[in-house]
Design a protein around this motif. Structure first.
Motif, PDB file in Angstrom:
ATOM      1  N   TYR A   3       0.853  -1.198   0.000  1.00  0.00           N
ATOM      2  CA  TYR A   3       0.000   0.000   0.000  1.00  0.00           C
ATOM      3  C   TYR A   3       0.884   1.241   0.000  1.00  0.00           C
ATOM      4  N   PRO A   4       0.592   2.182  -0.878  1.00  0.00           N
ATOM      5  CA  PRO A   4       1.522   3.311  -1.056  1.00  0.00           C
ATOM      6  C   PRO A   4       1.647   4.204   0.169  1.00  0.00           C
ATOM      7  N   GLU A   5       2.836   4.728   0.337  1.00  0.00           N
ATOM      8  CA  GLU A   5       3.074   5.721   1.386  1.00  0.00           C
ATOM      9  C   GLU A   5       2.494   7.050   0.894  1.00  0.00           C
ATOM     10  N   ALA A 317      -7.303   3.931  -7.975  1.00  0.00           N
ATOM     11  CA  ALA A 317      -7.475   2.627  -8.625  1.00  0.00           C
ATOM     12  C   ALA A 317      -8.000   1.600  -7.641  1.00  0.00           C
ATOM     13  N   ASP A 318      -7.399   1.556  -6.457  1.00  0.00           N
ATOM     14  CA  ASP A 318      -7.821   0.608  -5.434  1.00  0.00           C
ATOM     15  C   ASP A 318      -9.285   0.828  -5.047  1.00  0.00           C
ATOM     16  N   VAL A 324      -4.553  -3.888  -7.447  1.00  0.00           N
ATOM     17  CA  VAL A 324      -3.288  -3.177  -7.640  1.00  0.00           C
ATOM     18  C   VAL A 324      -2.084  -3.997  -7.188  1.00  0.00           C
ATOM     19  N   ASP A 325      -2.298  -5.139  -6.528  1.00  0.00           N
ATOM     20  CA  ASP A 325      -1.187  -5.901  -5.943  1.00  0.00           C
ATOM     21  C   ASP A 325      -0.105  -6.281  -6.953  1.00  0.00           C
ATOM     22  N   GLU A 331       1.722   1.600 -13.211  1.00  0.00           N
ATOM     23  CA  GLU A 331       0.700   0.773 -13.851  1.00  0.00           C
ATOM     24  C   GLU A 331      -0.640   0.915 -13.145  1.00  0.00           C
ATOM     25  N   ALA A 332      -0.606   0.937 -11.822  1.00  0.00           N
ATOM     26  CA  ALA A 332      -1.849   1.070 -11.063  1.00  0.00           C
ATOM     27  C   ALA A 332      -2.470   2.443 -11.278  1.00  0.00           C
ATOM     28  N   ALA A 333      -1.621   3.472 -11.337  1.00  0.00           N
ATOM     29  CA  ALA A 333      -2.129   4.824 -11.570  1.00  0.00           C
ATOM     30  C   ALA A 333      -2.815   4.914 -12.927  1.00  0.00           C
TER      31      ALA A 333
END
Length: 398
Positions: A3-5, A317-318, A324-325, A331-333
């Protein structure tokens, strides 16, 4: 993917004035709630379309079955809050001897009524000098009793302390803020949305989606706006397709309505960005409804902005259900942009600027570009936008 910071500014403020009341059939509580606010003689503000559809009548019936006195119905409001109608609406209020207002409508109706109430509260006749001030905070005082029933799940105007007014002479939209202009109570009654045409349902929902996405990805988000904005994204992603399939689904309509209110709370505290700046200009010069203009510009601005802070677009996205994993942050963005396009397609929103006669000549686009560059929301965009960038975005949106 981990999970992004994410980060936010070490100082932020939060404003959330209106009380929100949600219930299918909430209009039944109108008399009781207005009595507590001290209102007795009501002017109802709406538009002719809602009168003809019988939606305004549902609230009028609730007024007439209460102890309140309906002293007038002002239904002249049209797309965009126009200065002349704001002034006329205030004169109507005074002529009727009203002491409170009930508002039934979408963003244009609610914004017009906010401005009318400022004129009434301040004892003024002309809103133009106030619009030119933009921020009406110094010396601001509480205004007469005001209850609003939103009839679209889009603008969030029922919970924002600002309004967008149209200066027809200058052909420009002006965002004006006042700490007490929003209603005392926002009554969310999804039964009032059941007659909303599919196309308007779709583009107003995409207006709310734009509020939510820009509130999360702009330069000054905060943890509260993130929480509201991201959950609004989840709700719109899930329930907009359901409403498009079954317009009579009151529960799904209700979730869209709540999502719109949440997105309104989010963006009025973190602001928006380039989508709104470019959309305001399209509305002012080409008459494109605000939600539809936002919908057209949204994926193009997302693509432009995602490189600046991809982690925040990963959150989008999530929230839209993308797995997104296995993806990189970039890519997720980009998957978030595709998810927005997929939602637009599911809602039947495939229009481009070409459909509204917006030219493909950079010189002819200059008036649009000039307005966008001067828009109050442009500085909150996460990536710097120069004139040439705005021009390219308009061309891509054709």
């Amino acid at each position: 993917m981990k999970y992004p910071e994410i980060s936010f500014e070490p100082f932020f403020t939060w404003s959330n004035r209106p009380r929100v009341l949600y219930k299918a059939g909430a209009r039944e509580e109108l008399g009781f709630e207005m009595e507590k606010l001290g209102g007795t003689k009501v002017v109802l503000y709406t538009d002719k379309g809602l009168v003809e559809a019988g939606v305004a009548g549902m609230v009028i019936e609730a007024i007439k079955s209460s102890q309140l006195e309906l002293v007038g119905v002002y239904d002249k409001i049209v797309q965009d809050a126009r200065i002349d109608l704001i002034n006329d609406g205030a004169a109507f209020y005074r002529k009727c001897g009203a002491d409170c207002m009930v508002v039934v409508g979408g963003g244009s109706v609610m914004d017009t009524a906010k401005a009318v109430n400022i004129l009434i509260g301040d004892g003024l006749d002309d809103f133009m000098p106030l619009a030119e001030q933009v921020g009406l905070f110094d010396g601001a005082k509480h205004l007469p009793p005001h209850i609003a029933f939103p009839t679209t799940a889009g603008t969030g105007a029922e919970v924002t302390y600002a309004m967008v007014v149209l200066d027809e002479k200058a052909r420009a939209k002006i965002a004006v803020a006042h700490p007490y202009c929003n209603p005392d109570i926002a009554m969310l009654d999804p039964e009032l949305m059941l007659k909303l045409p599919p196309k308007i349902t779709a583009f107003t929902a995409m207006d709310a989606m734009t509020h939510a996405i820009e509130s999360v990805t702009c330069i000054c988000p905060n943890p509260i706006s993130d929480g509201l904005g991201l959950h609004a994204v989840r709700l719109i992603t899930k329930y907009l397709p359901e409403v498009m399939k079954d317009p009579a689904n009151v529960e799904a309509r209700g979730y869209l309505m709540v999502a719109s209110t949440m997105a309104g709370m989010a963006f009025i505290n973190s602001f928006t960005g380039g989508v709104h700046a470019t959309a305001h200009s399209l509305g002012a010069l080409y008459g494109i409804p605000h939600g539809l203009a936002n919908s057209i510009m949204l994926p193009h601005l997302m693509t432009y902005n995602l490189e600046e802070n991809p982690a925040r677009f990963v959150l989008i996205a999530d929230a839209m259900g993308v797995n997104v994993d296995p993806l990189s942050a970039e890519e997720a963005a980009r998957a978030a942009v595709q998810a927005v396009r997929d939602l637009q397609k599911a809602a039947g929103l495939t229009q481009t600027l070409k459909d509204f006669g917006v030219p493909d000549d950079p010189e002819a686009l200059q008036p649009l570009i000039d307005l966008a560059m001067g828009d109050s929301q442009l500085p909150y965009n996460p990536r710097c936008l120069e004139e040439d960038d705005v021009c390219k975005l308009y061309l891509k949106a054709r």
